[in-house]
Write a protein that holds these residues in place. Structure first.
Motif, mmCIF file in Angstrom:
data_model
loop_
_atom_site.group_PDB
_atom_site.id
_atom_site.type_symbol
_atom_site.label_atom_id
_atom_site.label_comp_id
_atom_site.label_asym_id
_atom_site.label_seq_id
_atom_site.Cartn_x
_atom_site.Cartn_y
_atom_site.Cartn_z
ATOM 1 N N GLY A 22 73.657 45.109 7.529
ATOM 2 C CA GLY A 22 72.420 44.396 7.847
ATOM 3 C C GLY A 22 72.462 42.981 7.330
ATOM 4 O O GLY A 22 73.104 42.691 6.314
ATOM 5 N N ARG A 73 66.778 33.077 11.559
ATOM 6 C CA ARG A 73 67.166 34.007 12.621
ATOM 7 C C ARG A 73 66.582 35.385 12.345
ATOM 8 O O ARG A 73 66.231 35.723 11.217
ATOM 9 C CB ARG A 73 68.681 34.088 12.754
ATOM 10 C CG ARG A 73 69.398 34.678 11.559
ATOM 11 C CD ARG A 73 70.899 34.675 11.775
ATOM 12 N NE ARG A 73 71.265 35.404 12.979
ATOM 13 C CZ ARG A 73 72.450 35.314 13.567
ATOM 14 N NH1 ARG A 73 73.359 34.503 13.087
ATOM 15 N NH2 ARG A 73 72.732 36.021 14.640
ATOM 16 N N LYS A 74 66.473 36.189 13.397
ATOM 17 C CA LYS A 74 65.896 37.515 13.267
ATOM 18 C C LYS A 74 66.853 38.440 12.524
ATOM 19 O O LYS A 74 68.064 38.351 12.682
ATOM 20 C CB LYS A 74 65.581 38.085 14.657
ATOM 21 C CG LYS A 74 64.500 37.322 15.410
ATOM 22 C CD LYS A 74 64.227 37.967 16.751
ATOM 23 C CE LYS A 74 63.129 37.214 17.495
ATOM 24 N NZ LYS A 74 62.874 37.823 18.822
ATOM 25 N N VAL A 94 68.997 41.763 11.574
ATOM 26 C CA VAL A 94 69.748 42.722 12.376
ATOM 27 C C VAL A 94 70.270 43.813 11.453
ATOM 28 O O VAL A 94 70.748 43.527 10.357
ATOM 29 C CB VAL A 94 70.927 42.037 13.106
ATOM 30 C CG1 VAL A 94 71.743 43.060 13.873
ATOM 31 C CG2 VAL A 94 70.428 40.955 14.037
ATOM 32 N N TYR A 95 70.157 45.069 11.882
ATOM 33 C CA TYR A 95 70.702 46.187 11.112
ATOM 34 C C TYR A 95 71.423 47.133 12.054
ATOM 35 O O TYR A 95 70.909 47.475 13.127
ATOM 36 C CB TYR A 95 69.596 46.935 10.372
ATOM 37 C CG TYR A 95 70.095 48.167 9.637
ATOM 38 C CD1 TYR A 95 70.785 48.054 8.446
ATOM 39 C CD2 TYR A 95 69.899 49.441 10.155
ATOM 40 C CE1 TYR A 95 71.258 49.166 7.770
ATOM 41 C CE2 TYR A 95 70.368 50.569 9.492
ATOM 42 C CZ TYR A 95 71.050 50.422 8.307
ATOM 43 O OH TYR A 95 71.525 51.524 7.653
ATOM 44 N N ASN A 96 72.611 47.544 11.675
ATOM 45 C CA ASN A 96 73.378 48.499 12.458
ATOM 46 C C ASN A 96 74.116 49.416 11.505
ATOM 47 O O ASN A 96 74.972 48.968 10.753
ATOM 48 C CB ASN A 96 74.383 47.778 13.364
ATOM 49 C CG ASN A 96 75.056 48.730 14.352
ATOM 50 O OD1 ASN A 96 75.069 49.933 14.155
ATOM 51 N ND2 ASN A 96 75.604 48.185 15.418
ATOM 52 N N LEU A 114 77.800 45.497 11.695
ATOM 53 C CA LEU A 114 77.355 44.422 12.573
ATOM 54 C C LEU A 114 78.398 44.074 13.616
ATOM 55 O O LEU A 114 78.062 43.573 14.692
ATOM 56 C CB LEU A 114 77.036 43.176 11.739
ATOM 57 C CG LEU A 114 75.895 43.315 10.729
ATOM 58 C CD1 LEU A 114 75.667 41.988 10.027
ATOM 59 C CD2 LEU A 114 74.611 43.785 11.391
ATOM 60 N N GLY A 160 78.020 45.475 17.226
ATOM 61 C CA GLY A 160 76.962 45.019 18.111
ATOM 62 C C GLY A 160 75.608 45.536 17.669
ATOM 63 O O GLY A 160 75.467 46.218 16.654
ATOM 64 N N LEU A 161 74.580 45.185 18.452
ATOM 65 C CA LEU A 161 73.220 45.594 18.127
ATOM 66 C C LEU A 161 73.051 47.094 18.281
ATOM 67 O O LEU A 161 73.663 47.730 19.131
ATOM 68 C CB LEU A 161 72.226 44.868 19.027
ATOM 69 C CG LEU A 161 72.210 43.342 18.908
ATOM 70 C CD1 LEU A 161 71.214 42.750 19.877
ATOM 71 C CD2 LEU A 161 71.891 42.922 17.490
ATOM 72 N N SER A 162 72.195 47.659 17.443
ATOM 73 C CA SER A 162 71.945 49.094 17.494
ATOM 74 C C SER A 162 70.449 49.350 17.473
ATOM 75 O O SER A 162 69.704 48.714 16.739
ATOM 76 C CB SER A 162 72.605 49.802 16.308
ATOM 77 O OG SER A 162 72.234 51.157 16.275
ATOM 78 N N ARG A 163 70.007 50.256 18.301
ATOM 79 C CA ARG A 163 68.600 50.653 18.327
ATOM 80 C C ARG A 163 68.397 52.067 17.792
ATOM 81 O O ARG A 163 67.339 52.648 17.927
ATOM 82 C CB ARG A 163 68.069 50.572 19.770
ATOM 83 C CG ARG A 163 68.135 49.152 20.360
ATOM 84 C CD ARG A 163 67.584 49.119 21.773
ATOM 85 N NE ARG A 163 67.652 47.774 22.337
ATOM 86 C CZ ARG A 163 67.272 47.473 23.560
ATOM 87 N NH1 ARG A 163 66.801 48.431 24.365
ATOM 88 N NH2 ARG A 163 67.356 46.244 24.007
ATOM 89 N N LEU A 210 77.300 37.516 15.072
ATOM 90 C CA LEU A 210 76.715 38.156 13.896
ATOM 91 C C LEU A 210 77.624 38.028 12.684
ATOM 92 O O LEU A 210 77.150 37.896 11.557
ATOM 93 C CB LEU A 210 76.443 39.627 14.199
ATOM 94 C CG LEU A 210 75.342 39.913 15.224
ATOM 95 C CD1 LEU A 210 75.274 41.402 15.500
ATOM 96 C CD2 LEU A 210 74.013 39.398 14.740
#
Length: 359
Positions: A5, A11-12, A14-16, A20, A23-26, A287
């Protein structure tokens, strides 16, 4: 192992949980204890404050109390306290001799399997590092760090914190500067990509000689805060290639104006001082940022795409026992900075040198 993270004021976050670089993770944040890892913050020592500055404040109750606290006191002492279940870990550093308003990078590392933890700080103006070690660290949970990152419930980070990141690996403090892969370094047999250089390769130096390569230090860090790379575009400063460099990477400049202003033929200027003068200069959007820096047997600038870049050198005391990026080398093998090398410029000096009058 990867950075999980990261977030910065510009910038916003990001956590994965997979890293990182994946890529982005939901996906839902996993409820897991991170057995080893690193916690990184960037801030500045306040010029004046009458009460302690709470850099990080997190409290959560789930069967047991879990908390993270990082405080910078008016006396210049940095405190870190972590509570998890029935374990408590407290570490502190004395930063009172560092200049006010200095940007600093703080890194906390822990390893539950070795029952060790350490807290370190680096002054980004001078490169000085301090660290302290401890035993029996309290566990840190991934969901707690994610709550801090996304300010779930209420903000846990002070506005003074410009960068926050964490990983599930041990990240040594310091030596985070360098060039991105693809930079062409002059060697005995011509230009070669910096990522392909191996120990023993003869590197062309600014003095016109060749120096053996001791180590090619590679690091991958979140591209946030003061670690965000800058793009140096050709043909500025006689560059034959567009390069990506970290802000504190030292580039050697020379000329009549340099000698006239500073009484030295060569001076080193940090990349952040010359990037504002470049058309279209902007931070990278990736990232993560991978960078390389070299350690040469001779502490002399090495040639890269028409310019010269200062290599890494020992900028801490030989008796310093904390892990660094050069900890895999014997202390005696790390060249120390000498007075014969290029002089380093202060911020206002660099701006004066690179103003329109001298371009």
């Amino acid at each position: 192992m990867a950075w999980l993270g990261a977030g910065a004021t510009d910038r916003k976050p990001v956590y994965n949980p997979l890293g990182l670089d994946k890529g982005l993770s939901r996906a839902k944040v996993p409820a897991r204890r991170i057995s080893q890892g690193s916690l990184l913050l960037e801030t500045a020592i306040p010029d004046q404050f009458r009460q302690p500055l709470d850099l990080l404040t997190f409290e959560r109750f789930e069967r047991f109390r879990r908390s993270l606290h990082m405080v910078l006191g008016p006396n210049g002492r940095l405190w870190l306290a972590i509570e998890s279940d029935l374990a408590l870990s407290v570490l502190s550093l004395d930063l009172s001799d560092w200049r006010k308003d200095s940007p600093i990078r703080i890194l906390y590392g822990w390893d539950l399997s070795r029952a060790r933890c350490w807290l370190g700080a680096e002054c980004l103006d001078t490169g000085e590092m301090k660290s302290v070690t401890g035993a029996e660290p309290a566990a840190i949970h991934g969901e707690d760090l994610a709550r801090v990152l996304f300010a779930v419930g209420e903000p846990s980070l002070a506005p003074d914190v410009g960068c926050f990141a964490f990983a599930d690996h041990i990240e040594p403090l310091g030596y985070a500067e360098g060039l991105a892969p693809g930079a062409l370094v002059e060697t005995e047999y011509g230009p070669r990509a910096i990522e392909d250089l191996s120990p023993g390769t003869l590197i062309a130096t600014q003095t016109g000689g060749l120096s053996p390569l001791l180590a090619n230090v590679r690091s991958t860090l979140p591209a946030v805060g003061q670690m965000t790379p800058l793009r140096l575009r050709r043909p500025f400063q006689n560059l034959r290639q567009t390069l990506e460099a970290t802000p504190r990477c030292e580039i050697v400049t020379q000329g009549i104006d340099t000698s006239y202003l500073f009484g030295a033929e060569h001076v080193s200027v940090r990349a952040m001082h010359i990037a504002p003068f470049l058309p279209g200069a902007c931070p990278c959007l990736n990232l993560l940022s991978t960078r390389h820096n070299l350690v040469l047997a001779e502490h002399s600038a090495y040639r890269v795409a028409g310019i010269a870049v200062m290599p890494l050198a020992r900028n801490h005391h030989a008796e310093h026992g904390a892990a660094t990026r050069l900890s895999h080398l014997e202390t005696d093998d790390i060249p120390a900075r000498t007075g014969s090398g290029p002089a380093s410029l202060l911020r206002h000096e660099a701006i004066a040198l690179l103003s329109e009058r001298y371009l």
